[in-house]
Design a protein around this motif. Sequence first.
Motif, short mmCIF file in Angstrom:
data_model
loop_
_atom_site.label_atom_id
_atom_site.label_comp_id
_atom_site.label_asym_id
_atom_site.label_seq_id
_atom_site.Cartn_x
_atom_site.Cartn_y
_atom_site.Cartn_z
N PRO A 185 76.16 -17.53 6.66
CA PRO A 185 74.81 -17.95 6.36
C PRO A 185 74.25 -17.62 4.87
O PRO A 185 73.49 -18.35 4.43
CB PRO A 185 74.03 -17.00 7.15
CG PRO A 185 74.94 -15.81 7.22
CD PRO A 185 76.23 -16.33 7.29
N THR A 186 75.22 -17.06 4.20
CA THR A 186 74.86 -16.75 2.78
C THR A 186 76.00 -17.53 1.89
O THR A 186 75.97 -17.49 0.56
CB THR A 186 74.91 -15.47 1.91
OG1 THR A 186 76.21 -14.65 2.71
CG2 THR A 186 73.83 -14.77 3.15
N GLY A 187 76.88 -18.29 2.42
CA GLY A 187 77.94 -18.98 1.77
C GLY A 187 77.75 -19.87 0.70
O GLY A 187 78.23 -20.27 -0.09
N ALA A 188 76.43 -20.61 0.70
CA ALA A 188 76.07 -21.84 0.18
C ALA A 188 75.01 -21.08 -0.95
O ALA A 188 74.33 -21.94 -1.59
CB ALA A 188 75.64 -22.91 0.82
N LEU A 189 74.63 -19.92 -1.08
CA LEU A 189 73.56 -19.33 -1.69
C LEU A 189 73.84 -18.67 -2.82
O LEU A 189 75.03 -17.86 -2.89
CB LEU A 189 72.56 -18.61 -0.59
CG LEU A 189 72.24 -19.25 0.60
CD1 LEU A 189 71.31 -18.16 1.30
CD2 LEU A 189 71.10 -20.41 0.30
N ASP A 190 73.14 -18.63 -4.01
CA ASP A 190 73.31 -17.83 -5.06
C ASP A 190 73.07 -16.40 -4.66
O ASP A 190 72.37 -16.09 -3.57
CB ASP A 190 72.56 -18.02 -6.46
CG ASP A 190 70.99 -18.02 -6.06
OD1 ASP A 190 70.32 -17.21 -5.39
OD2 ASP A 190 70.31 -18.97 -6.77
N SER A 191 73.36 -15.24 -5.49
CA SER A 191 73.25 -13.72 -4.97
C SER A 191 71.91 -13.45 -4.81
O SER A 191 71.51 -12.75 -4.02
CB SER A 191 73.92 -12.98 -6.26
OG SER A 191 73.18 -13.16 -7.46
N ALA A 192 71.01 -14.04 -5.49
CA ALA A 192 69.40 -13.76 -5.14
C ALA A 192 68.92 -14.26 -3.87
O ALA A 192 68.34 -13.29 -3.07
CB ALA A 192 68.60 -14.19 -6.30
N ALA A 193 68.94 -15.47 -3.54
CA ALA A 193 68.84 -16.03 -2.35
C ALA A 193 69.60 -15.38 -1.24
O ALA A 193 69.10 -15.10 -0.17
CB ALA A 193 69.04 -17.47 -2.39
N ALA A 194 71.00 -14.92 -1.52
CA ALA A 194 71.59 -14.49 -0.51
C ALA A 194 71.14 -12.99 -0.12
O ALA A 194 71.03 -12.64 1.16
CB ALA A 194 73.04 -14.22 -0.62
N ARG A 195 70.55 -12.16 -1.01
CA ARG A 195 69.79 -10.86 -0.76
C ARG A 195 68.73 -11.22 0.00
O ARG A 195 68.45 -10.41 0.71
CB ARG A 195 69.46 -10.24 -2.18
CG ARG A 195 70.79 -9.66 -2.74
CD ARG A 195 70.54 -8.61 -3.98
NE ARG A 195 69.71 -9.26 -4.93
CZ ARG A 195 70.28 -10.04 -5.88
NH1 ARG A 195 71.74 -10.08 -6.11
NH2 ARG A 195 69.74 -10.48 -6.94
N LYS A 196 67.83 -12.05 -0.20
CA LYS A 196 66.55 -12.30 0.51
C LYS A 196 67.08 -12.73 1.94
O LYS A 196 66.28 -12.18 2.87
CB LYS A 196 65.96 -13.34 0.00
CG LYS A 196 65.08 -13.30 -1.53
CD LYS A 196 64.47 -14.21 -1.98
CE LYS A 196 63.74 -14.05 -3.27
NZ LYS A 196 62.83 -14.90 -3.81
N VAL A 197 68.09 -13.54 1.95
CA VAL A 197 68.53 -13.92 3.43
C VAL A 197 69.07 -12.58 4.30
O VAL A 197 68.64 -12.65 5.76
CB VAL A 197 69.41 -14.96 3.51
CG1 VAL A 197 70.12 -15.15 4.81
CG2 VAL A 197 68.73 -16.48 3.20
N LEU A 198 69.80 -11.91 3.75
CA LEU A 198 70.19 -10.77 4.32
C LEU A 198 69.06 -9.92 4.66
O LEU A 198 68.97 -9.01 5.83
CB LEU A 198 71.41 -9.97 3.36
CG LEU A 198 72.67 -10.75 3.27
CD1 LEU A 198 73.40 -10.17 2.13
CD2 LEU A 198 73.44 -10.78 4.59
N GLY A 199 68.32 -9.70 3.73
CA GLY A 199 67.15 -8.93 4.04
C GLY A 199 66.08 -9.55 5.07
O GLY A 199 65.77 -8.53 6.20
N LEU A 200 66.23 -10.54 5.31
CA LEU A 200 65.49 -11.09 6.44
C LEU A 200 66.35 -10.89 7.75
O LEU A 200 65.71 -10.44 8.78
CB LEU A 200 65.41 -12.70 6.32
CG LEU A 200 64.84 -13.46 7.50
CD1 LEU A 200 63.24 -13.02 8.01
CD2 LEU A 200 64.64 -14.67 6.94
N LEU A 201 67.56 -11.00 7.63
CA LEU A 201 68.27 -10.92 8.85
C LEU A 201 68.35 -9.38 9.21
O LEU A 201 68.02 -9.03 10.56
CB LEU A 201 69.66 -10.82 8.71
CG LEU A 201 70.03 -12.45 8.45
CD1 LEU A 201 71.60 -12.73 8.32
CD2 LEU A 201 69.84 -13.39 9.68
N ARG A 202 67.96 -8.20 8.18
CA ARG A 202 67.94 -6.90 8.51
C ARG A 202 66.54 -6.82 9.45
O ARG A 202 66.44 -5.95 10.28
CB ARG A 202 67.99 -6.09 7.27
CG ARG A 202 67.70 -4.54 7.55
CD ARG A 202 68.14 -3.91 8.48
NE ARG A 202 69.61 -4.02 8.48
CZ ARG A 202 70.48 -3.55 9.48
NH1 ARG A 202 69.93 -3.00 10.86
NH2 ARG A 202 71.80 -3.77 9.26
#
Length: 256
Positions: A185-202
């Motif tokens: 789910p974070t493979g196509a995202l930059d690091s900042a966007a990836a952190r937001k998505v991972l935070g949402l999953l948490r």
Amino acid sequence: MTTPRESVLTAADHQHGLPAVELRAVTRTYAAGPQQVRALDGVSVAFPAGSWTAVMGPSGSGKSTLLHCAAGLERVTSGQVLLGGQDITTAGDADLTALRRREIGFVFQSFNLIGSLTAEQNVALPLKLAGARPSTKDVRAVLAAVGLDDRRRHRPRELSGGQQQRVAIARAMVTRPRVLFADEPTGALDSAAARKVLGLLRELVTAGQSIVMVTHDPAAAAAADSVVFLRDGRIVGHAAAPTAREVADRLARLEA
């Protein structure tokens, strides 16, 4: 984060101690010319309800095949797949399609949003495909939960990659699935966007959602509750709450 309506199915899983999804001695083979390729080789694993599990392994280890079999997107060659204790292995195509629409959410690396539809329309699409009349209130509540209520009328091309992925997560959540499966789910995202998505999953897991995620990123895997490691179609290890460094070291040893 609060979801529009509590997932009764997830609550039942917690109450009865059932795994969200379980694979029992699952084998998956493919024909490759005159030979058979065994993508999964007798895999047995249970993913606890209300938890977040990352699945990692070298390229060709069977990660995506495991995810697809667990989600009912691929038929297993042998063994059983249980969703909340229900054996879905022998379900007919129509029943399996209905079950996926009702109890499974899937998030892809490539977002898979419909370009001509707004964020709100993309989120409502699974409900329409299931023959339900989407509730505007519920759709907007899910978009608000992922921080995109003010972007509900925007089309994918008007959104950043991270915003598109959050729309995709909202679309997967609107049916209140028993399990949310995420393929890179974070493979196509930059690091900042990836952190937001991972935070949402948490936040989703904290609210009781069950998540199974395939990833190649040690930082993403370390955000999960636990990590399952695959190699050559077999489970070769498990780690609870590892650091990104521990995950990277373990993956490097598997690749070597």
